[in-house]
Design a protein around this motif. Structure first.
Motif, PDB file in Angstrom:
ATOM      1  N   ILE A 127       4.275  10.609  -5.918  1.00  0.00           N
ATOM      2  CA  ILE A 127       5.527  11.182  -6.439  1.00  0.00           C
ATOM      3  C   ILE A 127       5.345  11.735  -7.855  1.00  0.00           C
ATOM      4  O   ILE A 127       5.705  12.883  -8.113  1.00  0.00           O
ATOM      5  CB  ILE A 127       6.670  10.155  -6.350  1.00  0.00           C
ATOM      6  N   PRO A 128       4.765  10.988  -8.798  1.00  0.00           N
ATOM      7  CA  PRO A 128       4.572  11.580 -10.128  1.00  0.00           C
ATOM      8  C   PRO A 128       3.638  12.797 -10.092  1.00  0.00           C
ATOM      9  O   PRO A 128       3.847  13.759 -10.829  1.00  0.00           O
ATOM     10  CB  PRO A 128       3.957  10.454 -10.950  1.00  0.00           C
ATOM     11  N   ASP A 165       0.828  -1.206   0.000  1.00  0.00           N
ATOM     12  CA  ASP A 165       0.000   0.000   0.000  1.00  0.00           C
ATOM     13  C   ASP A 165       0.863   1.257   0.000  1.00  0.00           C
ATOM     14  O   ASP A 165       0.589   2.212  -0.735  1.00  0.00           O
ATOM     15  CB  ASP A 165      -0.932   0.028   1.212  1.00  0.00           C
ATOM     16  N   ALA A 166       1.896   1.262   0.825  1.00  0.00           N
ATOM     17  CA  ALA A 166       2.787   2.426   0.879  1.00  0.00           C
ATOM     18  C   ALA A 166       3.497   2.627  -0.452  1.00  0.00           C
ATOM     19  O   ALA A 166       3.630   3.763  -0.930  1.00  0.00           O
ATOM     20  CB  ALA A 166       3.804   2.258   2.007  1.00  0.00           C
ATOM     21  N   THR A 167       3.917   1.551  -1.063  1.00  0.00           N
ATOM     22  CA  THR A 167       4.577   1.647  -2.373  1.00  0.00           C
ATOM     23  C   THR A 167       3.615   2.186  -3.420  1.00  0.00           C
ATOM     24  O   THR A 167       3.978   3.052  -4.227  1.00  0.00           O
ATOM     25  CB  THR A 167       5.113   0.270  -2.798  1.00  0.00           C
ATOM     26  N   ARG A 168       2.374   1.705  -3.383  1.00  0.00           N
ATOM     27  CA  ARG A 168       1.356   2.179  -4.332  1.00  0.00           C
ATOM     28  C   ARG A 168       1.105   3.674  -4.130  1.00  0.00           C
ATOM     29  O   ARG A 168       1.064   4.446  -5.092  1.00  0.00           O
ATOM     30  CB  ARG A 168       0.058   1.407  -4.152  1.00  0.00           C
TER      31      ARG A 168
END
Length: 173
Positions: free
Chosen positions: A78-79, A69-72
């Motif tokens: 970020i983008p 979830d954190a990575t998603r």
């Protein structure tokens, strides 16, 4: 490695490490045996520790879910932040270019007026005066021209404060 790794994620690493160590021993004894694979049999925890083992597995799965979830969220945020930053930078660069171009245009206009002023000072001074009046007078509400020693004029036709009469004269009867 910890003991629970034999039951879960570390099985492949453990089997590879065991294969390498067994092969080293076989090579030392020079017996010609070549170990291809080591396969661990199914390992089942004892019944007394089964609930704790299940809790550990559930906690690991929850941890992996949180990491995913954190990575998603990071992959989304970020983008978006980079896009916002690029847009802000582009707007700032456009604003800077606009200001520079406007300043250059005003400087060029000033230089051309100065050149004309040097050639024809009286005409240029009169023209600048009339241009200033054209810009200011439309915003002035009332203009009164008086000579020294005169009595101030009475408002003869005060059209701005007059009430609007109806269009149809019959409507006032």
């Amino acid at each position: 490695m910890i003991g629970s790794d034999v039951l879960t994620v570390g099985r492949i690493e453990i089997s590879n490490a065991a294969r390498d160590e067994i092969q080293e021993a076989m090579t030392r004894y020079d017996n010609g045996i070549r170990v291809i694979t080591v396969q661990l049999q199914d390992v089942v925890p004892p019944l007394r520790v089964q609930p704790a083992f299940n809790e550990v597995n559930a906690a690991r799965q929850e941890l992996e879910g949180m990491i995913n979830d954190a990575t998603r969220q990071a992959n989304e945020a970020i983008p978006r932040a980079e896009g916002t930053a690029k847009r802000t930078i582009s707007e700032a660069e456009g604003y800077a270019t606009e200001r520079v171009n406007r300043a250059r245009g005003e400087a060029a206009r000033f230089n051309s007026v100065l050149a004309e002023y040097k050639r024809y000072p009286d005409v240029t001074r009169s023209r600048l005066y009339l241009e200033a009046l054209n810009q200011v007078l439309p915003h002035v509400g009332e203009i009164v021209v008086m000579q020294d020693g005169q009595v101030p004029p009475l408002p003869f036709l005060n059209l701005r404060d007059a009430k609007r009469l109806p269009q149809n004269p019959e409507a006032t009867k």
